[in-house]
Enzyme design. Structure first.
Site, PDB file in Angstrom:
ATOM      1  N   TRP A  58      26.908  30.019   2.559  1.00 18.55           N
ATOM      2  CA  TRP A  58      26.891  28.551   2.457  1.00 18.55           C
ATOM      3  C   TRP A  58      25.610  27.979   3.027  1.00 18.55           C
ATOM      4  O   TRP A  58      25.050  27.026   2.487  1.00 18.55           O
ATOM      5  CB  TRP A  58      28.131  27.948   3.122  1.00 18.55           C
ATOM      6  CG  TRP A  58      29.383  28.363   2.428  1.00 18.55           C
ATOM      7  CD1 TRP A  58      30.365  29.173   2.916  1.00 18.55           C
ATOM      8  CD2 TRP A  58      29.774  28.035   1.086  1.00 18.55           C
ATOM      9  NE1 TRP A  58      31.337  29.359   1.972  1.00 18.55           N
ATOM     10  CE2 TRP A  58      31.009  28.676   0.837  1.00 18.55           C
ATOM     11  CE3 TRP A  58      29.211  27.263   0.068  1.00 18.55           C
ATOM     12  CZ2 TRP A  58      31.686  28.576  -0.378  1.00 18.55           C
ATOM     13  CZ3 TRP A  58      29.882  27.154  -1.143  1.00 18.55           C
ATOM     14  CH2 TRP A  58      31.096  27.801  -1.355  1.00 18.55           C
ATOM     15  N   ASP A  74      27.025  21.881   9.030  1.00 25.07           N
ATOM     16  CA  ASP A  74      28.173  22.006   8.130  1.00 25.07           C
ATOM     17  C   ASP A  74      29.309  22.608   8.953  1.00 25.07           C
ATOM     18  O   ASP A  74      29.208  23.749   9.414  1.00 25.07           O
ATOM     19  CB  ASP A  74      27.774  22.938   6.966  1.00 25.07           C
ATOM     20  CG  ASP A  74      28.936  23.272   6.037  1.00 25.07           C
ATOM     21  OD1 ASP A  74      30.080  22.872   6.311  1.00 25.07           O
ATOM     22  OD2 ASP A  74      28.688  23.960   5.023  1.00 25.07           O
ATOM     23  N   LYS A 130      39.847  22.725   4.150  1.00 20.44           N
ATOM     24  CA  LYS A 130      40.165  23.903   4.952  1.00 20.44           C
ATOM     25  C   LYS A 130      41.063  23.533   6.129  1.00 20.44           C
ATOM     26  O   LYS A 130      42.172  24.011   6.262  1.00 20.44           O
ATOM     27  CB  LYS A 130      38.886  24.568   5.432  1.00 20.44           C
ATOM     28  CG  LYS A 130      38.091  25.070   4.250  1.00 20.44           C
ATOM     29  CD  LYS A 130      36.694  25.417   4.579  1.00 20.44           C
ATOM     30  CE  LYS A 130      35.896  25.657   3.323  1.00 20.44           C
ATOM     31  NZ  LYS A 130      36.398  26.704   2.447  1.00 20.44           N
TER      32      LYS A 130
HETATM   33  C1  LIG Z   1      31.100  26.420   5.300  1.00 20.03           C
HETATM   34  C2  LIG Z   1      31.297  25.922   3.907  1.00 20.03           C
HETATM   35  N1  LIG Z   1      30.418  25.026   3.404  1.00 20.03           N
HETATM   36  C3  LIG Z   1      30.561  24.547   2.163  1.00 20.03           C
HETATM   37  C4  LIG Z   1      31.589  24.936   1.348  1.00 20.03           C
HETATM   38  C5  LIG Z   1      31.684  24.357  -0.044  1.00 20.03           C
HETATM   39  O1  LIG Z   1      32.606  23.358  -0.045  1.00 20.03           O
HETATM   40  P1  LIG Z   1      32.979  22.514  -1.355  1.00 20.03           P
HETATM   41  O2  LIG Z   1      33.742  23.429  -2.234  1.00 20.03           O
HETATM   42  O3  LIG Z   1      33.758  21.363  -0.816  1.00 20.03           O
HETATM   43  O4  LIG Z   1      31.699  22.080  -1.988  1.00 20.03           O
HETATM   44  C6  LIG Z   1      32.533  25.858   1.847  1.00 20.03           C
HETATM   45  C7  LIG Z   1      33.705  26.345   1.100  1.00 20.03           C
HETATM   46  O5  LIG Z   1      34.217  26.017   0.134  1.00 20.03           O
HETATM   47  C8  LIG Z   1      32.358  26.371   3.145  1.00 20.03           C
HETATM   48  O6  LIG Z   1      33.223  27.263   3.646  1.00 20.03           O
END
Ligand SMILES: Cc1ncc(COP(=O)(O)O)c(C=O)c1O
Length: 360
Positions: free
Chosen positions: A101, A171, A195
């Site tokens: 991520w 994040d 989550k």
């Molecule tokens: C740490 C982290 N950042 C970003 C995301 C991406 O999130 P989204 O699906 O809401 O774009 C995720 C997982 O889905 C994640 O675990």
């Protein structure tokens, strides 16, 4: 009705109490004669819902007055672009890459300016958090970026990096509200809510006011400008109303549990049950540096892909869902977010013990 123990990394388990409350209010929310899904986002009823949600979140996280709380769409991934578009005044930013991520955010930022990878743990499959006490932070960096809890690999920053005075952007998707945080140490804290907080489809951005300006990169769409949403109190366009309502309920549930101090204690207790078992098991082992272990996402392996698959299959049949590791890592991963009851982890460990005895 029977509910499983859901170890999904997200969308993930929600408190049963919250789901029941939402079900009871489905047809008629507090005498309005309609569901929250059906009401105008400009109505007084919804104004109270979003107002209370923000107030409860501010209370839980002790958010200082000079920070705005934004409820936005596009998920956490939208922020990978929105952050550089709004913050890259010098067109320079430093990224600490501790997982997929963070890497995605780093790659996206390269579209908008010079993104520097100032530290990484990719050399050992992201199984640790690098020493961030004295990194080569760029003189003209607009911000330093981290992914505080790495959902896929199961690592967490236990100490924030030394940004040498630069704005820290984090994040926190997979550790949101799992323990107390000092909001004043960050310029932006953001996370997808699917989550630890609510249904999918929304990101909460907590942003220091001085970072909200009209001075954004040329061509930044109105919808991707923080000022648009800050000025409109997250109601510039139709927001994800039902998600805001559900998150609000989870905030109240968290307050009832005793707030973030109490959640930290509970989460530490839960994670210890699993980690202690892994540390003495003759079949299973955790995959990351002990000092960097996440309280929320616990990856583990047997070392034999076939045995891993057998475990996941038998666990599913026994009522433990979504234990398969991320496709990029393999093995297993148990996500044990706030709403996972301690019994879920205890029963999982009992099941693992039994599986070990039967298959060694
Ligand atoms: C740490 C982290 N950042 C970003 C995301 C991406 O999130 P989204 O699906 O809401 O774009 C995720 C997982 O889905 C994640 O675990």
């Amino acid at each position: 009705m029977s509910r499983v123990y859901n170890f999904s990394a997200g969308p993930a388990v929600l408190p049963e109490e919250v789901l029941k409350e939402a079900a009871a209010e489905m047809l008629d929310y507090k005498g309005s004669g309609m569901s929250v899904m059906e009401m105008s986002h400009r109505s007084k009823v919804f104004d109270d819902i979003i107002g209370e949600a923000e107030a409860d979140l501010r209370d839980l996280m002790k958010i200082p007055d000079n920070y705005k709380v934004l409820f936005l769409q596009g998920g956490a991934s939208q922020q990978f672009a929105m952050i550089p578009m709004n913050l890259m005044k010098n067109k320079v930013a430093d990224y600490i890459v501790t997982g997929q991520w963070a890497k995605k955010a780093y790659q996206e930022a390269q579209k908008y300016g010079k993104a520097n990878k100032i530290a990484s743990s990719e050399d050992k499959t992201f199984s640790y958090i690098p020493d961030c006490s004295d990194l080569p932070v760029s003189e003209d960096a607009d911000y330093v970026y981290i992914c505080e809890n790495n959902t896929i690999y199961g690592t967490k920053f236990k100490t924030l990096p030394n940004t040498k005075g630069k704005t820290l952007v984090a994040d926190v998707s997979s550790c949101f509200l799992s323990e107390p945080v000092d909001v004043s140490k960050y310029g932006i804290i953001y996370g997808g809510v699917q989550k630890n907080i609510g249904p999918a489809g929304m990101v909460i951005v907590i942003i220091r006011e001085d970072l909200i300006t009209e001075d954004v990169l040329e061509g930044t769409p109105t919808m991707l400008t923080y000022k648009t949403h800050s000025d409109a109190k997250s109601l510039y366009n139709t927001p994800n109303c039902y998600c805001i309502y559900m998150c609000g309920k989870v905030f109240k549930w968290l307050k009832k549990q005793g707030g973030l101090e109490a959640m930290k204690e509970y989460n530490e207790k839960k994670a210890a049950i699993l980690y202690d078992f892994l540390d003495q098991s003759r079949m299973f082992r955790g995959t990351v540096e002990k000092a960097d272990r996440s309280l929320m996402n616990v990856p583990f392996v047997t070392g034999d892909a076939e045995l891993d698959a057998k475990f996941v299959k038998e666990a599913k049949a026994a009522g433990f869902e979504n234990l398969k590791g991320h496709r990029s890592v393999g093995g297993m991963r148990a996500s044990i977010y706030n709403a996972m009851p301690i019994e879920g982890v205890q029963k999982l460990v009992e099941f693992m013990k039994k599986f070990e005895e039967e298959n060694l």
